[in-house]
Design a protein around this motif. Structure first.
Motif, PDB file in Angstrom:
ATOM      1  N   UNK A  81      83.978  73.785  17.322  1.00  0.00           N
ATOM      2  CA  UNK A  81      84.331  74.112  18.701  1.00  0.00           C
ATOM      3  C   UNK A  81      83.804  72.970  19.570  1.00  0.00           C
ATOM      4  N   UNK A  82      84.411  72.740  20.747  1.00  0.00           N
ATOM      5  CA  UNK A  82      83.965  71.615  21.573  1.00  0.00           C
ATOM      6  C   UNK A  82      82.445  71.650  21.802  1.00  0.00           C
ATOM      7  N   UNK A  83      81.802  70.495  21.572  1.00  0.00           N
ATOM      8  CA  UNK A  83      80.361  70.373  21.804  1.00  0.00           C
ATOM      9  C   UNK A  83      79.495  70.859  20.650  1.00  0.00           C
ATOM     10  N   UNK A  84      80.105  71.253  19.539  1.00  0.00           N
ATOM     11  CA  UNK A  84      79.312  71.803  18.429  1.00  0.00           C
ATOM     12  C   UNK A  84      79.415  70.980  17.144  1.00  0.00           C
ATOM     13  N   UNK A  85      79.759  69.708  17.275  1.00  0.00           N
ATOM     14  CA  UNK A  85      79.752  68.839  16.092  1.00  0.00           C
ATOM     15  C   UNK A  85      78.326  68.750  15.545  1.00  0.00           C
ATOM     16  N   UNK A  86      78.214  68.560  14.238  1.00  0.00           N
ATOM     17  CA  UNK A  86      76.875  68.414  13.648  1.00  0.00           C
ATOM     18  C   UNK A  86      76.309  67.047  14.023  1.00  0.00           C
ATOM     19  N   UNK A  87      75.208  67.084  14.769  1.00  0.00           N
ATOM     20  CA  UNK A  87      74.597  65.829  15.188  1.00  0.00           C
ATOM     21  C   UNK A  87      73.977  65.116  13.989  1.00  0.00           C
ATOM     22  N   UNK A  88      73.407  65.921  13.090  1.00  0.00           N
ATOM     23  CA  UNK A  88      72.744  65.319  11.925  1.00  0.00           C
ATOM     24  C   UNK A  88      73.761  64.534  11.083  1.00  0.00           C
ATOM     25  N   UNK A  89      74.857  65.178  10.751  1.00  0.00           N
ATOM     26  CA  UNK A  89      75.841  64.492   9.902  1.00  0.00           C
ATOM     27  C   UNK A  89      76.481  63.318  10.633  1.00  0.00           C
ATOM     28  N   UNK A  90      76.670  63.445  11.943  1.00  0.00           N
ATOM     29  CA  UNK A  90      77.246  62.337  12.711  1.00  0.00           C
ATOM     30  C   UNK A  90      76.332  61.117  12.625  1.00  0.00           C
ATOM     31  N   UNK A  91      75.026  61.366  12.613  1.00  0.00           N
ATOM     32  CA  UNK A  91      74.093  60.238  12.458  1.00  0.00           C
ATOM     33  C   UNK A  91      74.250  59.575  11.083  1.00  0.00           C
ATOM     34  N   UNK A  92      74.539  60.370  10.033  1.00  0.00           N
ATOM     35  CA  UNK A  92      74.815  59.758   8.717  1.00  0.00           C
ATOM     36  C   UNK A  92      76.037  58.837   8.810  1.00  0.00           C
ATOM     37  N   UNK A  93      77.100  59.365   9.435  1.00  0.00           N
ATOM     38  CA  UNK A  93      78.356  58.601   9.449  1.00  0.00           C
ATOM     39  C   UNK A  93      78.232  57.340  10.293  1.00  0.00           C
ATOM     40  N   UNK A  94      77.246  57.339  11.213  1.00  0.00           N
ATOM     41  CA  UNK A  94      77.019  56.138  12.023  1.00  0.00           C
ATOM     42  C   UNK A  94      75.954  55.240  11.393  1.00  0.00           C
ATOM     43  N   UNK A  95      75.505  55.598  10.199  1.00  0.00           N
ATOM     44  CA  UNK A  95      74.481  54.842   9.463  1.00  0.00           C
ATOM     45  C   UNK A  95      73.183  54.685  10.265  1.00  0.00           C
ATOM     46  N   UNK A  96      72.858  55.707  11.044  1.00  0.00           N
ATOM     47  CA  UNK A  96      71.582  55.681  11.762  1.00  0.00           C
ATOM     48  C   UNK A  96      70.466  56.069  10.780  1.00  0.00           C
ATOM     49  N   UNK A  97      69.226  55.674  11.028  1.00  0.00           N
ATOM     50  CA  UNK A  97      68.184  55.878  10.009  1.00  0.00           C
ATOM     51  C   UNK A  97      67.825  57.343   9.770  1.00  0.00           C
ATOM     52  N   UNK A  98      67.541  57.639   8.519  1.00  0.00           N
ATOM     53  CA  UNK A  98      67.037  58.969   8.164  1.00  0.00           C
ATOM     54  C   UNK A  98      66.186  58.844   6.913  1.00  0.00           C
ATOM     55  N   UNK A  99      65.228  59.747   6.802  1.00  0.00           N
ATOM     56  CA  UNK A  99      64.477  59.830   5.544  1.00  0.00           C
ATOM     57  C   UNK A  99      64.920  61.091   4.820  1.00  0.00           C
ATOM     58  N   UNK A 100      64.941  60.992   3.494  1.00  0.00           N
ATOM     59  CA  UNK A 100      65.283  62.140   2.662  1.00  0.00           C
ATOM     60  C   UNK A 100      64.148  62.366   1.695  1.00  0.00           C
TER      61      UNK A 100
END
Ligand code: SF4
Length: 389
Positions: free
Chosen positions: A249-268
């Motif tokens: 729904x508008x405004x409810x995209x997953x921010x976490x996954x969007x950061x993956x697709x933008x290759x922003x840093x994350x630790x796993x």
């Protein structure tokens, strides 16, 4: 500390990194699944302790000061007994989470209880991602799921009555024997519970899984059109597609996954978890061992993880591979800031050919694949790769 780790700590962009925690336990194994998870829970408490310890160590050693999103996935994180889950959530709550950070936990329907929802509601978790997959007993059986229609439906009723956070539901389409109307009926039932977000995956037969062994890949048992028509149905139902398999729904995209697709840093962290950090010249990938005994036995900063540096053309290709998954495509300004070159100068021929076929489009701000173009994402990436080389 090796030189590359010093660079990771020195990188300004790593100071704001997301956190993924892998919980590699499930109550049973689904026949299509190739994720790292085990059904033997005997090492659960030790693995959880080591994961909590590794998370704190990564945050310290890589100089992470702000965590914008958290995703606890697996496996089935909610297969942890409530006491262990409470311990994990308390430790996450003490990390430097940004105010309003999106914190998701994955769950399977059979693990949902009022007590679980109360625990999540009292913690940092504000988003629940539930693996429904289907409401058809036939499809659920084909997938080797251990929930039936009745469980999926009744657990969603418990969630609807008790859960105030965001809700994402996972569905699978193009399952052998599943018709278009079966998949659309799954979507309509899912929507009746008011989720903010739906992931609709097309089934892929992963090598080595029981499901792949029981189907001949050339038998046409899997009809891709089922997924295509089901995705259209989601779109006209108000769930806008923003990535290959994700709708919101508008405004409810997953921010976490969007950061993956933008290759922003994350630790796993956790056995089988993967990190991607910035070095200043490219990416540094750390893949934790997908083996509980070896994960527990290893020590040192990385707990025996395998590492890989990704630079030059490989970095550009990975950026394209992830960025073109999003319907918004790649922002020209982001590409220029990352690589110091215009995307239109890096793959000019590929973009020209795909635009001429109406499979890609370009504006002043971005380049993207069209709806039809996304169906041929792999071919586009092959074209881009050969132009890069
Ligand atoms: S519940 Fe999820 S992670 Fe566990 S076996 Fe099934 S698909 Fe795999």
């Amino acid at each position: 500390m090796p030189k590359s780790y010093t660079a990771l700590k020195a990188s300004e962009s790593n100071k704001r990194a997301s956190l993924y925690i892998h919980i590699p336990f499930c109550n049973s194994k689904c026949s299509y699944c190739d994720f790292f998870s085990v059904t033997d829970h005997s090492l659960m408490a030790q693995v959880l302790d080591k994961t909590i310890e590794q998370t704190a160590r990564y945050i310290d050693c890589f100089g992470i000061k702000h965590i914008p999103t958290v995703y606890i996935g697996g496996g089935t994180p909610t297969s942890l007994p409530l006491k262990l889950l409470e311990k994990l959530l308390a430790s996450v709550g003490n990390l430097p989470l940004e105010s309003g950070s999106e914190c998701t936990v994955e769950a399977n329907p059979e693990t949902v209880t009022p007590e679980l929802l109360d625990l999540l509601s009292g913690s940092c978790i504000n988003r629940l991602s539930l693996g429904i997959q289907s409401f058809s007993n036939y499809t659920l059986k084909t997938l080797g799921r251990h929930c039936d229609f009745k469980t999926n439906f009744s657990k969603l009723e418990v969630i609807k009555a008790r859960w105030k956070g965001q809700l994402s539901l996972d569905l699978i389409s193009s399952v052998p024997g599943q018709s278009v109307s079966d998949s659309i009926s799954d979507i309509d039932t899912a929507i009746s519970f008011g989720p903010d977000h739906i992931s609709l995956y097309a089934l892929t037969l992963e090598d080595g899984t029981p499901l792949a062994r029981s189907y001949d890949p050339d038998s046409q048992a899997i009809d891709d059109n089922v997924w295509i028509l089901a995705a259209d149905h989601l779109d006209i139902s108000g769930y806008r597609r923003y990535e290959v398999s994700n709708f919101a729904l508008p405004g409810h995209q997953s921010e976490h996954n969007t950061r993956y697709w933008k290759l922003l840093p994350y630790i796993g962290t956790g056995a089988g978890g993967v990190s991607t950090l910035h070095t200043g010249e490219g990416l540094f990938r750390i893949a934790n061992l997908p083996d509980l005994e070896r994960y527990l036995a290893s020590d040192g900063l990385l707990c025996g993880a395998e590492t890989e540096e990704i630079t030059g053309k490989s970095y550009i290709f990975e950026y394209l591979m992830m960025g073109f998954r999003m319907t918004a495509g790649i922002l020209k300004s982001d590409f220029l800031a990352t690589f110091g070159r215009k995307i239109t100068d890096v793959i000019p021929e590929t973009l020209a050919i795909w635009k001429a076929r109406n499979l890609a489009s370009e504006t002043d701000e971005a380049v993207r694949l069209t709806k039809e173009g996304l169906l041929f994402l792999n071919q586009f990436l092959l074209d881009a790769l050969s132009e890069l080389e």
